[in-house]
Write an enzyme that holds these catalytic residues in place. Sequence first.
Site, mmCIF file in Angstrom:
data_model
loop_
_atom_site.group_PDB
_atom_site.id
_atom_site.type_symbol
_atom_site.label_atom_id
_atom_site.label_comp_id
_atom_site.label_asym_id
_atom_site.label_seq_id
_atom_site.Cartn_x
_atom_site.Cartn_y
_atom_site.Cartn_z
ATOM 1 N N GLY A 183 14.145 31.126 -7.237
ATOM 2 C CA GLY A 183 13.743 31.666 -6.024
ATOM 3 C C GLY A 183 13.460 30.744 -4.951
ATOM 4 C CG LEU A 218 18.058 25.160 -4.416
ATOM 5 C CD1 LEU A 218 17.592 23.934 -4.981
ATOM 6 C CD2 LEU A 218 18.610 24.649 -3.109
ATOM 7 C CB SER A 269 18.198 29.471 -10.264
ATOM 8 O OG SER A 269 17.471 30.570 -9.888
ATOM 9 C CG ASP A 329 24.187 32.700 -3.882
ATOM 10 O OD1 ASP A 329 24.684 32.580 -3.010
ATOM 11 O OD2 ASP A 329 22.872 32.693 -4.384
HETATM 12 O O1 PMV Z 1 18.420 32.537 -1.809
HETATM 13 P P1 PMV Z 1 19.363 33.000 -2.643
HETATM 14 O O2 PMV Z 1 19.848 31.676 -3.377
HETATM 15 O O3 PMV Z 1 19.152 34.272 -3.535
HETATM 16 O O4 PMV Z 1 20.673 33.315 -1.534
HETATM 17 C C1 PMV Z 1 20.646 34.595 -0.932
HETATM 18 C C2 PMV Z 1 21.798 34.791 0.020
HETATM 19 C C3 PMV Z 1 21.982 35.965 1.059
HETATM 20 O O5 PMV Z 1 22.886 35.743 2.086
HETATM 21 C C4 PMV Z 1 20.558 35.986 1.723
HETATM 22 C C5 PMV Z 1 22.300 37.205 0.293
HETATM 23 C C6 PMV Z 1 23.736 37.112 -0.222
HETATM 24 O O6 PMV Z 1 23.946 38.001 -1.314
HETATM 25 O O7 PMV Z 1 24.537 36.478 0.077
#
Ligand code: PMV
Length: 335
Positions: free
Chosen positions: A113, A116, A118, A169
């Site tokens: 959370g 990064l 995870s 991600d």
């Molecule tokens: O905070 P994280 O690691 O869950 O990254 C989210 C990235 C967003 O652009 C806000 C959502 C997405 O699905 O790309």
Amino acid sequence: MDITYRPQVSASAPGKVIIFGEHFVVYNSEAIIAAINRRCFGRAEFTGNLGVWIASDVEMKSNPYTIEHAAVRGEPSNKKLLEPLSTFCRHIIREYALDVGLKIYIKSELPIGVGLGSSAASCVMLSGILRSIIRLNHGEEISSTDRKWIYENALYGEQMIHNKSSGVDCYVSTYGGLVHFVGFTETTSIKSQPLPFFLINTRRSHETSELVSHVRRFSRNSSKRFEELTSDATAICSNGVKEMANGSLEEIGRLMTENHKLLREIGVSTKEIEKIIGICSRCGSLGAKITGAGGGGSVLVLARPETISAINGALKGLDLCLEAIKIEDRGLTLD
Ligand code: PMV
């Protein structure tokens, strides 16, 4: 389905930083993302009983703050992440009619959370283990078909956790490196000069799905402005690609700060993040921004070595510090 039983199968996958374009990428804009040198490791053992059992040190070691966060919601500390992960594994096992039970141990260098990636790294690692069980012999190379399967199934798993996800991600965790993400088919890797990146973990964990919903409301209530901001974010990504290849670090830093202004306007920054970014800028950083969903999480900073001690000195008052990170070329690996 016939599978080759091995005593155990292990895999690991990297976390990520989003350098440009988070949130806007959910609306089919572009993003520049990098895998980082922090990984999620998993080892699966076959068991006599059918079913999936997962144990993890994720919160305990890497992120005490998540325990607090989960406790506030009256949940056991790692239930929120581990339940969808085992549901995901059970789903694949059912779909491929695998006659196996699995005990999976997860160790992670990625706090939960804090932006990064995870959950994506956990899903990619598990998807790699499952692909290996379904199709691969020990030591066999991961083909591009396997990697695509791993990415697509990890994305399916990640969507069980975050609902709507752009896929960035999971993409970078599967393939590694520094990439210009323009949807799965048009994504290219970027050759870059060395980029002196640092992270500041605010230790406030966020719920990506809540922040994505917040931005969805913004996009509906202020649709014209959101369109303008999305087109600014796309322009920042295009300039970012050029600058990373052969431009100046100053310009990359400036684009990061510009990108942060867009994130602030859509409401995913916090007072604390603004304070941190102000400190970085006054102490001579080249640029700083939220990385990931925001609302806490991590700040990504680009800074020359000679400014690090000044930034760290000023962050001490907030009990925070810079942590150097490197871009990681390896995506998913099977051991
Ligand atoms: O905070 P994280 O690691 O869950 O990254 C989210 C990235 C967003 O652009 C806000 C959502 C997405 O699905 O790309």
